[in-house]
Design a protein around this motif. Structure first.
Motif, PDB file in Angstrom:
ATOM      1  N   GLY A   1     -17.063 -33.660 -25.268  1.00  0.00           N
ATOM      2  CA  GLY A   1     -15.939 -34.438 -25.790  1.00  0.00           C
ATOM      3  C   GLY A   1     -14.963 -33.639 -26.613  1.00  0.00           C
ATOM      4  N   VAL A   2     -15.133 -32.310 -26.681  1.00  0.00           N
ATOM      5  CA  VAL A   2     -14.262 -31.498 -27.526  1.00  0.00           C
ATOM      6  C   VAL A   2     -13.512 -30.452 -26.711  1.00  0.00           C
ATOM      7  CG1 VAL A   2     -15.775 -31.829 -29.509  1.00  0.00           C
ATOM      8  CG2 VAL A   2     -16.097 -29.831 -28.060  1.00  0.00           C
ATOM      9  N   SER A   3     -12.519 -29.858 -27.342  1.00  0.00           N
ATOM     10  CA  SER A   3     -11.731 -28.758 -26.784  1.00  0.00           C
ATOM     11  C   SER A   3     -11.098 -29.157 -25.446  1.00  0.00           C
ATOM     12  CB  SER A   3     -12.609 -27.510 -26.635  1.00  0.00           C
ATOM     13  OG  SER A   3     -11.832 -26.366 -26.338  1.00  0.00           O
ATOM     14  N   LEU A   4     -10.901 -28.193 -24.574  1.00  0.00           N
ATOM     15  CA  LEU A   4     -10.189 -28.451 -23.319  1.00  0.00           C
ATOM     16  C   LEU A   4     -10.950 -29.404 -22.405  1.00  0.00           C
ATOM     17  CD1 LEU A   4      -8.926 -24.843 -22.472  1.00  0.00           C
ATOM     18  CD2 LEU A   4      -7.613 -26.735 -23.439  1.00  0.00           C
ATOM     19  N   ILE A   5     -12.291 -29.356 -22.458  1.00  0.00           N
ATOM     20  CA  ILE A   5     -13.096 -30.247 -21.621  1.00  0.00           C
ATOM     21  C   ILE A   5     -12.867 -31.697 -22.033  1.00  0.00           C
ATOM     22  CG2 ILE A   5     -15.425 -30.849 -20.884  1.00  0.00           C
ATOM     23  CD1 ILE A   5     -14.556 -28.140 -19.872  1.00  0.00           C
ATOM     24  N   GLY A   6     -12.887 -31.955 -23.338  1.00  0.00           N
ATOM     25  CA  GLY A   6     -12.664 -33.309 -23.835  1.00  0.00           C
ATOM     26  C   GLY A   6     -11.250 -33.787 -23.590  1.00  0.00           C
ATOM     27  N   THR A   7     -10.276 -32.910 -23.791  1.00  0.00           N
ATOM     28  CA  THR A   7      -8.876 -33.268 -23.546  1.00  0.00           C
ATOM     29  C   THR A   7      -8.646 -33.624 -22.086  1.00  0.00           C
ATOM     30  OG1 THR A   7      -8.107 -31.839 -25.334  1.00  0.00           O
ATOM     31  CG2 THR A   7      -6.504 -32.426 -23.654  1.00  0.00           C
ATOM     32  N   ALA A   8      -9.294 -32.870 -21.193  1.00  0.00           N
ATOM     33  CA  ALA A   8      -9.139 -33.132 -19.756  1.00  0.00           C
ATOM     34  C   ALA A   8      -9.658 -34.504 -19.383  1.00  0.00           C
ATOM     35  CB  ALA A   8      -9.864 -32.060 -18.950  1.00  0.00           C
ATOM     36  N   GLN A   9     -10.627 -34.999 -20.134  1.00  0.00           N
ATOM     37  CA  GLN A   9     -11.159 -36.335 -19.863  1.00  0.00           C
ATOM     38  C   GLN A   9     -10.325 -37.427 -20.540  1.00  0.00           C
ATOM     39  OE1 GLN A   9     -14.939 -37.225 -21.635  1.00  0.00           O
ATOM     40  NE2 GLN A   9     -15.099 -39.220 -20.666  1.00  0.00           N
ATOM     41  N   HIS A  10     -10.174 -37.337 -21.848  1.00  0.00           N
ATOM     42  CA  HIS A  10      -9.608 -38.440 -22.623  1.00  0.00           C
ATOM     43  C   HIS A  10      -8.094 -38.557 -22.515  1.00  0.00           C
ATOM     44  CE1 HIS A  10     -13.532 -39.138 -24.281  1.00  0.00           C
ATOM     45  NE2 HIS A  10     -13.592 -37.928 -24.795  1.00  0.00           N
ATOM     46  N   GLU A  11      -7.410 -37.426 -22.416  1.00  0.00           N
ATOM     47  CA  GLU A  11      -5.950 -37.456 -22.419  1.00  0.00           C
ATOM     48  C   GLU A  11      -5.332 -37.247 -21.051  1.00  0.00           C
ATOM     49  OE1 GLU A  11      -4.317 -34.884 -25.382  1.00  0.00           O
ATOM     50  OE2 GLU A  11      -5.798 -35.454 -26.912  1.00  0.00           O
ATOM     51  N   ARG A  12      -6.044 -36.542 -20.167  1.00  0.00           N
ATOM     52  CA  ARG A  12      -5.447 -36.200 -18.887  1.00  0.00           C
ATOM     53  C   ARG A  12      -6.130 -36.879 -17.707  1.00  0.00           C
ATOM     54  NH1 ARG A  12      -5.088 -29.870 -18.756  1.00  0.00           N
ATOM     55  NH2 ARG A  12      -3.651 -30.337 -17.065  1.00  0.00           N
ATOM     56  N   GLY A  13      -7.277 -37.474 -17.928  1.00  0.00           N
ATOM     57  CA  GLY A  13      -7.957 -38.213 -16.863  1.00  0.00           C
ATOM     58  C   GLY A  13      -8.395 -37.377 -15.685  1.00  0.00           C
ATOM     59  N   LEU A  14      -8.709 -36.095 -15.912  1.00  0.00           N
ATOM     60  CA  LEU A  14      -9.086 -35.216 -14.816  1.00  0.00           C
ATOM     61  C   LEU A  14     -10.556 -35.363 -14.422  1.00  0.00           C
ATOM     62  CD1 LEU A  14      -7.189 -31.930 -15.800  1.00  0.00           C
ATOM     63  CD2 LEU A  14      -6.519 -33.704 -14.163  1.00  0.00           C
ATOM     64  N   TRP A  15     -11.343 -35.976 -15.290  1.00  0.00           N
ATOM     65  CA  TRP A  15     -12.740 -36.227 -14.949  1.00  0.00           C
ATOM     66  C   TRP A  15     -13.235 -37.420 -15.751  1.00  0.00           C
ATOM     67  CZ3 TRP A  15     -17.260 -35.454 -18.059  1.00  0.00           C
ATOM     68  CH2 TRP A  15     -17.009 -34.952 -19.340  1.00  0.00           C
ATOM     69  N   LYS A  16     -14.378 -37.941 -15.358  1.00  0.00           N
ATOM     70  CA  LYS A  16     -14.911 -39.152 -15.971  1.00  0.00           C
ATOM     71  C   LYS A  16     -16.392 -38.963 -16.280  1.00  0.00           C
ATOM     72  CE  LYS A  16     -15.403 -44.116 -14.971  1.00  0.00           C
ATOM     73  NZ  LYS A  16     -15.182 -45.157 -13.926  1.00  0.00           N
ATOM     74  N   LEU A  17     -16.832 -39.478 -17.436  1.00  0.00           N
ATOM     75  CA  LEU A  17     -18.229 -39.410 -17.832  1.00  0.00           C
ATOM     76  C   LEU A  17     -18.804 -40.809 -17.952  1.00  0.00           C
ATOM     77  CD1 LEU A  17     -20.710 -37.795 -18.914  1.00  0.00           C
ATOM     78  CD2 LEU A  17     -19.728 -38.078 -21.207  1.00  0.00           C
ATOM     79  N   GLU A  18     -19.940 -41.034 -17.295  1.00  0.00           N
ATOM     80  CA  GLU A  18     -20.652 -42.305 -17.384  1.00  0.00           C
ATOM     81  C   GLU A  18     -22.087 -42.039 -17.834  1.00  0.00           C
ATOM     82  OE1 GLU A  18     -18.528 -44.572 -13.572  1.00  0.00           O
ATOM     83  OE2 GLU A  18     -20.541 -43.693 -13.370  1.00  0.00           O
ATOM     84  N   THR A  19     -22.612 -42.911 -18.660  1.00  0.00           N
ATOM     85  CA  THR A  19     -24.023 -42.826 -19.026  1.00  0.00           C
ATOM     86  C   THR A  19     -24.724 -44.126 -18.624  1.00  0.00           C
ATOM     87  OG1 THR A  19     -23.582 -43.616 -21.273  1.00  0.00           O
ATOM     88  CG2 THR A  19     -23.673 -41.221 -20.941  1.00  0.00           C
ATOM     89  N   VAL A  20     -25.922 -44.000 -18.115  1.00  0.00           N
ATOM     90  CA  VAL A  20     -26.740 -45.141 -17.719  1.00  0.00           C
ATOM     91  C   VAL A  20     -28.049 -45.055 -18.501  1.00  0.00           C
ATOM     92  CG1 VAL A  20     -27.958 -46.288 -15.839  1.00  0.00           C
ATOM     93  CG2 VAL A  20     -25.717 -45.227 -15.421  1.00  0.00           C
ATOM     94  N   ASP A  21     -28.332 -46.083 -19.304  1.00  0.00           N
ATOM     95  CA  ASP A  21     -29.545 -46.121 -20.113  1.00  0.00           C
ATOM     96  C   ASP A  21     -30.704 -46.588 -19.239  1.00  0.00           C
ATOM     97  OD1 ASP A  21     -31.556 -46.445 -21.958  1.00  0.00           O
ATOM     98  OD2 ASP A  21     -30.346 -47.550 -23.401  1.00  0.00           O
ATOM     99  N   ILE A  22     -31.597 -45.682 -18.893  1.00  0.00           N
ATOM    100  CA  ILE A  22     -32.684 -46.043 -17.982  1.00  0.00           C
ATOM    101  C   ILE A  22     -33.684 -46.992 -18.638  1.00  0.00           C
ATOM    102  CG2 ILE A  22     -32.475 -43.963 -16.580  1.00  0.00           C
ATOM    103  CD1 ILE A  22     -34.751 -42.731 -18.085  1.00  0.00           C
ATOM    104  N   ARG A  23     -33.611 -47.143 -19.954  1.00  0.00           N
ATOM    105  CA  ARG A  23     -34.513 -48.093 -20.626  1.00  0.00           C
ATOM    106  C   ARG A  23     -34.232 -49.525 -20.189  1.00  0.00           C
ATOM    107  NH1 ARG A  23     -33.499 -45.867 -26.661  1.00  0.00           N
ATOM    108  NH2 ARG A  23     -31.394 -45.962 -25.790  1.00  0.00           N
TER     109      ARG A  23
END
Length: 241
Positions: free
Chosen positions: A20-42
């Motif tokens: 979520g930080v630096s260029l990787i985070g910016t590419a997700q949150h501000e530029r929409g170049l990738w998406k992160l999903e989490t699935v709680d297996i519990r």
């Protein structure tokens, strides 16, 4: 649809972490170049107590994540088919070649193990690839998952500022990267190598190549042997052997 990394984990709160930080985070949150999903297996346990694991078949210490729980979590996913990765110390090594292949697709699904691991049957039945980030054992797969995801994300066009930085880094041509320096010119009596200040681009390029070869030969003899074999193969092909 952007590259999507889906993480199956007992601890979704661990994410995004460094993602979520630096260029990787910016590419997700501000530029929409990738998406992160989490699935709680519990949430996929059918046990009234919420148990996800059971004792190892055949005896032994610890516990094993149950095949049916993991299967339900995997089967809940929708969208295009993506590589299924299980982070495991016994897996095939994470390599730049594998990362480049994954990065050109729709994304990856990463399963994070805990305890003694995951029931092998669900790994086989769903077609998981077991992936190792090094010869060490971690408490869980979350940190390893972040490594695999970040390695993919940084290869997506537009995430990093310079394409040149990708082409000259470690593993791109089988060699490790050369040392890097910047100002000040002198640090605690140590100087920047004079050739890097010469302005002679050919000499700089030659020095960097020599450093890459020396570093690879000393630190990764396995890579150095593969590099020499590749050079020999290219030479034989050029001769028409």
């Amino acid at each position: 649809m952007p590259f999507t990394a889906t993480v199956l984990t007992m601890f979704p709160e661990a994410f995004p972490g460094p993602l979520g930080v630096s260029l990787i985070g910016t590419a997700q949150h501000e530029r929409g170049l990738w998406k992160l999903e989490t699935v709680d297996i519990r949430g996929f346990s059918d046990d009234r107590r919420g148990f996800l694991d059971d004792t190892p078949a055949g005896g032994g210490a610890g516990a094993v994540l149950k095949a049916d729980v993991v299967a339900r979590a995997v089967d809940s996913l929708s969208g295009p088919k993506r590589p299924l990765l299980y982070m495991s110390a016994r897996g095939r090594p994470l390599t730049q070649a594998r990362v480049k292949d994954w990065a050109t697709g729709d994304g990856i699904v990463v399963l994070c193990g805990r305890f003694e691991g995951v029931d092998q049957r669900v790994l086989d039945a769903r077609g998981f690839e077991e992936v190792s980030v090094g010869d060490a054992v971690l408490a869980g797969g979350e940190a390893a998952a972040m490594v695999a995801i970040e390695a993919c994300i940084r290869l997506i066009p537009g995430v990093l500022g310079s394409g040149e930085s990708l082409s000259s880094e470690s593993f791109e041509d089988g060699l490790l990267e050369h040392p890097q320096y910047t100002r000040p010119r002198t640090f605690e009596g140590l100087e920047i190598p004079e050739v890097l200040l010469s302005g002679d681009h050919k000499k700089v390029a030659l020095w960097r190549q020599e450093q890459r070869e020396t570093t690879t030969r000393e630190r990764r003899p396995d890579l150095w042997s593969a590099h020499l074999a590749n050079l020999q193969a290219k030479s034989a092909k050029a001769r028409g052997d």
